[in-house]
Each structure stands twice: as structure tokens, then as C-alpha cells.
Design an enzyme around this catalytic site. Structure first.
Site, PDB file in Angstrom:
ATOM      1  N   GLN A 187      -0.515  -0.525  13.458  1.00 48.19           N
ATOM      2  CA  GLN A 187      -0.768   0.693  14.240  1.00 48.19           C
ATOM      3  C   GLN A 187      -0.083   0.676  15.604  1.00 48.19           C
ATOM      4  OE1 GLN A 187      -1.979   3.462  13.190  1.00 48.19           O
ATOM      5  NE2 GLN A 187      -2.887   2.852  11.234  1.00 48.19           N
ATOM      6  N   HIS A 209       5.236   3.406   5.970  1.00 47.54           N
ATOM      7  CA  HIS A 209       4.749   4.796   5.894  1.00 47.54           C
ATOM      8  C   HIS A 209       3.972   5.238   7.127  1.00 47.54           C
ATOM      9  CE1 HIS A 209       0.371   4.333   4.726  1.00 47.54           C
ATOM     10  NE2 HIS A 209       0.784   3.117   4.432  1.00 47.54           N
ATOM     11  N   CYS A 332      -8.352   4.732   4.613  1.00 49.20           N
ATOM     12  CA  CYS A 332      -8.478   3.734   3.557  1.00 49.20           C
ATOM     13  C   CYS A 332      -9.929   3.639   3.075  1.00 49.20           C
ATOM     14  CB  CYS A 332      -7.976   2.390   4.063  1.00 49.20           C
ATOM     15  SG  CYS A 332      -6.347   2.496   4.786  1.00 49.20           S
TER      16      CYS A 332
HETATM   17  N1  PLP Z   1      -3.511  -2.464   8.663  1.00 49.77           N
HETATM   18  C1  PLP Z   1      -3.812  -1.369   9.368  1.00 49.77           C
HETATM   19  C2  PLP Z   1      -4.282  -1.521  10.792  1.00 49.77           C
HETATM   20  C3  PLP Z   1      -3.699  -0.102   8.786  1.00 49.77           C
HETATM   21  O1  PLP Z   1      -4.001   0.982   9.493  1.00 49.77           O
HETATM   22  C4  PLP Z   1      -3.278  -0.012   7.436  1.00 49.77           C
HETATM   23  C5  PLP Z   1      -3.221   1.287   6.741  1.00 49.77           C
HETATM   24  O2  PLP Z   1      -4.072   2.128   6.874  1.00 49.77           O
HETATM   25  C6  PLP Z   1      -2.957  -1.197   6.753  1.00 49.77           C
HETATM   26  C7  PLP Z   1      -3.098  -2.404   7.398  1.00 49.77           C
HETATM   27  C8  PLP Z   1      -2.472  -1.172   5.329  1.00 49.77           C
HETATM   28  O3  PLP Z   1      -1.115  -0.824   5.312  1.00 49.77           O
HETATM   29  P1  PLP Z   1      -0.357  -0.505   3.947  1.00 49.77           P
HETATM   30  O4  PLP Z   1      -0.708   0.904   3.617  1.00 49.77           O
HETATM   31  O5  PLP Z   1       1.083  -0.699   4.282  1.00 49.77           O
HETATM   32  O6  PLP Z   1      -0.821  -1.463   2.925  1.00 49.77           O
END
Ligand code: PLP
Length: 394
Positions: A187, A209, A332
Site C-alpha cells: 500500500q 494491480h 479482501c
Molecule cells: N498486502 C496488502 C497490504 C494488501 O492491501 C493486499 C491486497 O489487498 C495484499 C497484500 C495482497 O496483494 P495481492 O492482491 O497482490 O495478492
């Protein structure tokens, strides 16, 4: 193409950029040749393979220059979830006698769950508490990062609140205890300036992304490179990425990822994004008295506002703003109706957490969109506030 509606109409307002971002057209254009004309497998020794390999190494250099690191320290993968899991599994497989892992209570699930999954490998997992302003407690870290600690993993900034963590201090505590320091930097990338060397980070992960690049692309940074990485490599296969990430590389994705890195906002652009965020907060607080901005007194990402709205649950507001994309927690987690564990860790009550929304902008967000969002939110809020008060009085 499946029959799904487009989200590009002008009345549509996308304010969920911490969940994912729109691809820049330049990123799409940068990827196209690697689907069609330069489609070789970079591991092949023939001409097509060598062309793809040369391109891949050029992209690695572009990204390394942007991050101010060396190409040998960067490994392409599918994103941060993979990278975070990779680090924890590598650590678990090591014969490091220090079998304690320290993570914060507000890490992304790909860190928290990866850490918890190590229980069976004899790893003790310690969770660092969070101050009410959203930062990891340094007092607790001083106490809990001890001589038994082998791995400390702390994020650069939180995905829900945007609060920036004291990573430099935490890395120092980890190193003083003789532990490896991992950072989920997803982030922070493209939102705040940072330097992996001066933060003294041993490993970090990034995701394409979140920076207007393609989904399913990302990077693992290892300060040591592959040769002197201190843990066994957890994945097995064809030896691509020096054995760190075996599997045929996603060359078109890497082309898009490199273009997204090239297009990361400069400091004046970040200042503009921050000013827009400040304006949004000012408008919001004026329009809906009683709003509480979470982490307001901590250093925060310039694009993120997490705010509790009085009276009305966030999911009800969101359902009534069909053309606005905001989040009532980490994307997520969506689907499951859990109160945000991040807000809970900050000591925020369940009722306030349930009324909290996250608004995250990007370089593509306009003032007009913010004004329209605030107007729509205020109108809907007034309606539901009245209903809540009538209900409350009856
Ligand atoms: N770490 C953080 C702080 C995130 O915000 C996210 C995605 O929401 C991830 C890890 C996971 O990333 P990725 O979608 O590339 O697996």
C-alpha cells in the site's frame, strides 16, 4: 466476453483504489506485444526465447531503478499474497533455532494467516498490538521482539486506514534481536516516497494491480539476492527467477508491471492527491457533523480516508449508492460480514466500525467526482439519519 456491465460510464465513481486500480491504457499497450509478437518463453535458448528474456531483464532494470535497488534483488511473481506466504514458508523450513515470528494485528490476511499456518512447524506467533491512532505499538515491539525472534513482518502502510507504520524503528528492533525483517509494502508503493535500503528492510513484496498495473503480477524484493538468502527456497520447479519463483514467467504481465512502475506518481502529483483527500475530509466533516476520521493524528497515505459516519451502517449507505464504489472494510474481506479486525485492533467499537467506510482515491480521481460523491453520500445519509431518528423515537 462474459455479459457483465461496464464500469466506465461518466456517472460511475470509483473510490476503492486500495482494493485495486484501473489499468492505465499505456500499461495495456505495453503488454500487447508480449501476447502476440514477442511471445517466446524467456527460459528458451532460441531466438524467440532470447528476445523475451532480454525484454524481461530490461523491465527488471526499469523497476530496480525506480525502487533504487539492484536487478538481482528483484523476483517476479504473481503478487503480494504469494510473496508474503513465500517468506513465511521459507522461514518455517529453515533450521533457524529462533522459532518465533512477530507480526502486527493489522497485517493483511496473507501475512496473518501465513504466520498462523506455521504453528504446526513449531513456530510461535506473537501479535503486536495497535495504538488507537492505527500505528503499531513500539512499546510492545520493544518488549516482544526478543532473542527468540527469527522473523518480524510489518506492513509499510495499512490498506484500511492508510496509516503509515514506523517501519524503520521496527526493522531496527528486529535486527538488534538478530531477526529477519519482512515488509508488506503493497500500500505504500506509489503513494509515499520510501527507500528500502534506508528503511533497512530484508525482504518486501509489491503488487501490480494496486498501481494501475495488471492483476496477477508482483515482486519479491530480497536484499541478499538469491545467493545468500538465509532460508531454504520453498518452491520447486524449473529454476526460473534463480529458483526463487520457478514457473514460466508472465512476460506480458511483467511488461505491464514495468510500465506501471514507470508511471508511478511524482511528488507534486502525490501532493495533489493529498490535497484532494484533505478537501474531501473537510467537505465530509462539514456536511455530516459527527464523522470521525480513523487515524487522523497519525501519518497517513495521501489517498486514503477511513471514516465513521454517524447513525447509518456502512453497508446500508453503500447499497444506496449504487454508482459509487467505496469499501466497508478491506476488499479482501468482503463477502464475509465481519467487523474490520483492523478497526477492532485500534479499539474502535463494533458499532462505530460497522458505520465506517474506506474511501481510496488514485491519480485518476477528479475533484468533480469527490464533490459528486460527497453530495450523494450526504443526501442518502440525511434520509437514513431521519429514519433512524424516527425509529429511535418511536
Ligand atoms: N498486502 C496488502 C497490504 C494488501 O492491501 C493486499 C491486497 O489487498 C495484499 C497484500 C495482497 O496483494 P495481492 O492482491 O497482490 O495478492
Amino acid at each position: 466476453m462474459p455479459d457483465v456491465p461496464s464500469v466506465t460510464s461518466p456517472e460511475f465513481i470509483y473510490l476503492d483504489n486500495n482494493a485495486t486500480t484501473a489499468l492505465f491504457p499505456e500499461v495495456v499497450a505495453a503488454m500487447a506485444p508480449y501476447w502476440q509478437s514477442v511471445y517466446g518463453n524467456p527460459s528458451s535458448s532460441h531466438y524467440a526465447g532470447r528476445c523475451a528474456n532480454r525484454a524481461m531483464e530490461t523491465f527488471r532494470k526499469t523497476i530496480a531503478d525506480t525502487l533504487n535497488v539492484k536487478p538481482f534483488q528483484l523476483f517476479f511473481n504473481s503478487g503480494a499474497t504469494e510473496g508474503n506466504n513465500w517468506i513465511f514458508h521459507a522461514f518455517a523450513a529453515s533450521d533457524n533455532p529462533k522459532k518465533k515470528v512477530v507480526v502486527s494485528a493489522i497485517e493483511h490476511k496473507s501475512v496473518l494467516k501465513a504466520a498462523q499456518a506455521l504453528d504446526s512447524a513449531g513456530v510461535e506467533v506473537t501479535i503486536l498490538p495497535i495504538e488507537s491512532n492505527g500505528t503499531v505499538s513500539l512499546d510492545a515491539a520493544r518488549e516482544l521482539i526478543d532473542g527468540n525472534t527469527g522473523l518480524v513482518s510489518i506492513q509499510l502502510a495499512n490498506n484500511e486506514t492508510g496509516v503509515i507504520q514506523p517501519v524503520r524503528e521496527l526493522a531496527e528492533l528486529a535486527h538488534r534481536a538478530g531477526a529477519f525483517f519482512h515488509c508488506d509494502a503493497v500500500q505504500g508503493l506509489g503513494k509515499i516516497p520510501f527507500d528500502l535500503y534506508s528503511l533497512d528492510i530484508d525482504s518486501a513484496v509489491f503488487s501490480g494491480h494496486k498501481i494501475h498495473g495488471p492483476k496477477g503480477t508482483g515482486l519479491l524484493y530480497l536484499k541478499s539476492g538469491s545467493a545468500s538468502f538465509p532460508f531454504p527456497l520453498p518452491l520447486h520447479g524449473g529454476g526460473q527467477e534463480q529458483g526463487i519463483r520457478p514457473g514460466t514467467v508472465n512476460i506480458s504481465g511483467i511488461a505491464g508491471l514495468a510500465k506501471a512502475f514507470e508511471m508511478l506518481p511524482d511528488e507534486p502529483t502525490l501532493a495533489r492527491i493529498g490535497a484532494l483527500r484533505d478537501r474531501m475530509e473537510t467537505l465530509l466533516l462539514a456536511a455530516i457533523p459527527g464523522c470521525v476520521v480513523h487515524g487522523a493524528d497519525a501519518p497517513r497515505l495521501p489517498n486514503t480516508v477511513n471514516v465513521a459516519i454517524p447513525f447509518v451502517p456502512a453497508d446500508i449507505l453503500m447499497a444506496n449508492l449504487p454508482l459509487v464504489c467505496i469499501s466497508d472494510g478491506s476488499a479482501c474481506n468482503s463477502g464475509a460480514f465481519d467487523i474490520s479486525y483492523v478497526l477492532k485492533a485500534m479499539g474502535i467499537s463494533s458499532s462505530e466500525a460497522r458505520r465506517s467506510i474506506r474511501i481510496s482515491t488514485s491519480v485518476l480521481t477528479t475533484e468533480l467526482e469527490i464533490d459528486s460523491f460527497i453530495e450523494q453520500l450526504t443526501t442518502k445519509h440525511k434520509k437514513f439519519e431521519t429514519i433512524t431518528q424516527i425509529d429511535g423515537n418511536s
